[in-house]
Motif scaffolding. Structure first.
Motif, mmCIF file in Angstrom:
data_model
loop_
_atom_site.group_PDB
_atom_site.id
_atom_site.type_symbol
_atom_site.label_atom_id
_atom_site.label_comp_id
_atom_site.label_asym_id
_atom_site.label_seq_id
_atom_site.Cartn_x
_atom_site.Cartn_y
_atom_site.Cartn_z
ATOM 1 N N TYR A 55 114.405 19.704 53.642
ATOM 2 C CA TYR A 55 114.079 18.278 53.754
ATOM 3 C C TYR A 55 114.754 17.478 52.642
ATOM 4 O O TYR A 55 114.126 16.739 51.894
ATOM 5 C CB TYR A 55 112.557 18.103 53.720
ATOM 6 N N ALA A 56 116.058 17.661 52.525
ATOM 7 C CA ALA A 56 116.844 16.945 51.510
ATOM 8 C C ALA A 56 118.230 16.718 52.089
ATOM 9 O O ALA A 56 119.115 17.566 51.959
ATOM 10 C CB ALA A 56 116.913 17.746 50.215
ATOM 11 N N ASN A 84 120.151 17.417 43.758
ATOM 12 C CA ASN A 84 118.718 17.108 43.724
ATOM 13 C C ASN A 84 118.174 16.899 42.317
ATOM 14 O O ASN A 84 116.951 16.795 42.147
ATOM 15 C CB ASN A 84 117.925 18.227 44.408
ATOM 16 N N GLY A 114 110.867 11.051 48.582
ATOM 17 C CA GLY A 114 112.281 10.858 48.883
ATOM 18 C C GLY A 114 112.812 9.626 48.181
ATOM 19 O O GLY A 114 112.054 8.849 47.579
ATOM 20 N N ASN A 145 109.011 8.088 56.885
ATOM 21 C CA ASN A 145 110.272 8.665 56.426
ATOM 22 C C ASN A 145 110.458 10.082 56.963
ATOM 23 O O ASN A 145 111.560 10.460 57.389
ATOM 24 C CB ASN A 145 110.305 8.666 54.900
ATOM 25 N N TRP A 149 113.301 11.197 59.739
ATOM 26 C CA TRP A 149 114.312 12.209 59.436
ATOM 27 C C TRP A 149 114.227 13.402 60.381
ATOM 28 O O TRP A 149 115.221 13.816 60.977
ATOM 29 C CB TRP A 149 114.160 12.691 57.994
#
Length: 270
Positions: A55-56, A84, A114, A145, A149
């Protein structure tokens, strides 16, 4: 607070509203990332797992070219970690708001946090102090969010083999990233770091294994820290005279903790 009570909170609805504007850009970014993961040869099951667990988006996109060319694992891990690194800064800021919460809840908030949520949250709560409405607001923003995504990302993964390259999704992804990036530029330090990163990435483009990404990240971090140090030196805190028998009010204590004031207590002489 249970889910039903959370949904009824005005702050939750405000968080949802604040994130709707960026949802389209995040969704386009997620769709492009989902398609890209499969197009680079990643199995569908692994791509789904990566989307849900990592999840990035920026880290996922950064490591995909490295995985495609068979880069060493340490380069892949280092690239993802460098991309990150900003979350270390984010978590330090989140601490001012969520430190009283239990560890398990803070870890959950960390997964759902995020870039866009961080910016929206700081705009809504500029003072670094806990408030009851902050957790509902965070969950409102985070839910939008996360769905914005994951749904397009999973759709891109499952439909990647039916999406022709002629659609130009790569360019759409660039536009989505630019939209998200511009929403994060809110002061001189972020503008400077972005400019330095872009310049460094172009200057080091000839490096193998996409190492220009690492160079750009390192240069941006250095520029941001330098700008912060310069601003700190220019900042002159206010000296506040405190009577000998009185205590500082709560708001004054917060200003002292933030470095905006320096207390000078009067001395009592016989």
């Amino acid at each position: 607070m249970n889910a039903a009570a959370l949904l009824r909170q005005p702050a939750f609805r405000q968080g949802v509203t604040d994130m709707l504007g960026t949802g389209l850009g995040v969704g386009a970014w997620g769709l492009v990332t989902g398609v890209a993961m499969v197009k680079t040869g990643m199995p569908v099951a692994l791509a789904l797992l990566m989307s849900l667990l990592v999840y990035a988006g920026s880290a996922q996109l950064a490591v995909l070219p490295l995985l495609a060319v068979g880069a060493p694992l340490w380069v892949v891990w280092l690239t993802a970690a460098c991309v990150n690194l900003r979350f270390v800064i984010f978590s330090n800021m989140w601490r001012s708001y969520f430190a009283p919460l239990p560890l398990r809840q803070r870890l959950t908030l960390g997964y759902f946090s995020g870039d866009v949520i961080f910016v929206a949250f700081l705009k809504r709560y500029p003072k670094p102090q806990p408030e009851p409405s902050q957790v509902p607001y965070f969950w409102g923003a985070a839910s939008v969010n996360w769905l914005a995504w994951q749904v397009p990302s999973i759709a891109g993964i499952l439909l990647a083999n039916w999406v022709p390259l002629s659609w130009g999704l790569g360019f759409a992804g660039v536009l989505a990233l630019l939209g998200v990036l511009l929403s994060l530029l809110f002061d001189r330090a972020t503008w400077l770091a972005t400019g330095v990163a872009a310049t460094a990435a172009i200057a080091a483009f000839a490096l193998p294994l996409k190492l220009n990404i690492l160079v750009a990240i390192a240069a941006a971090i250095a520029a941001g820290l330098l700008m912060e140090a310069v601003d700190r030196r220019r900042h002159h805190p206010e000296v506040v005279l405190v009577p000998a028998d009185s205590a500082l009010p709560e708001d004054e204590l917060q200003r002292v903790a933030a470095g905006d004031e320096v207390p000078l207590r009067e001395e009592r002489h016989p």
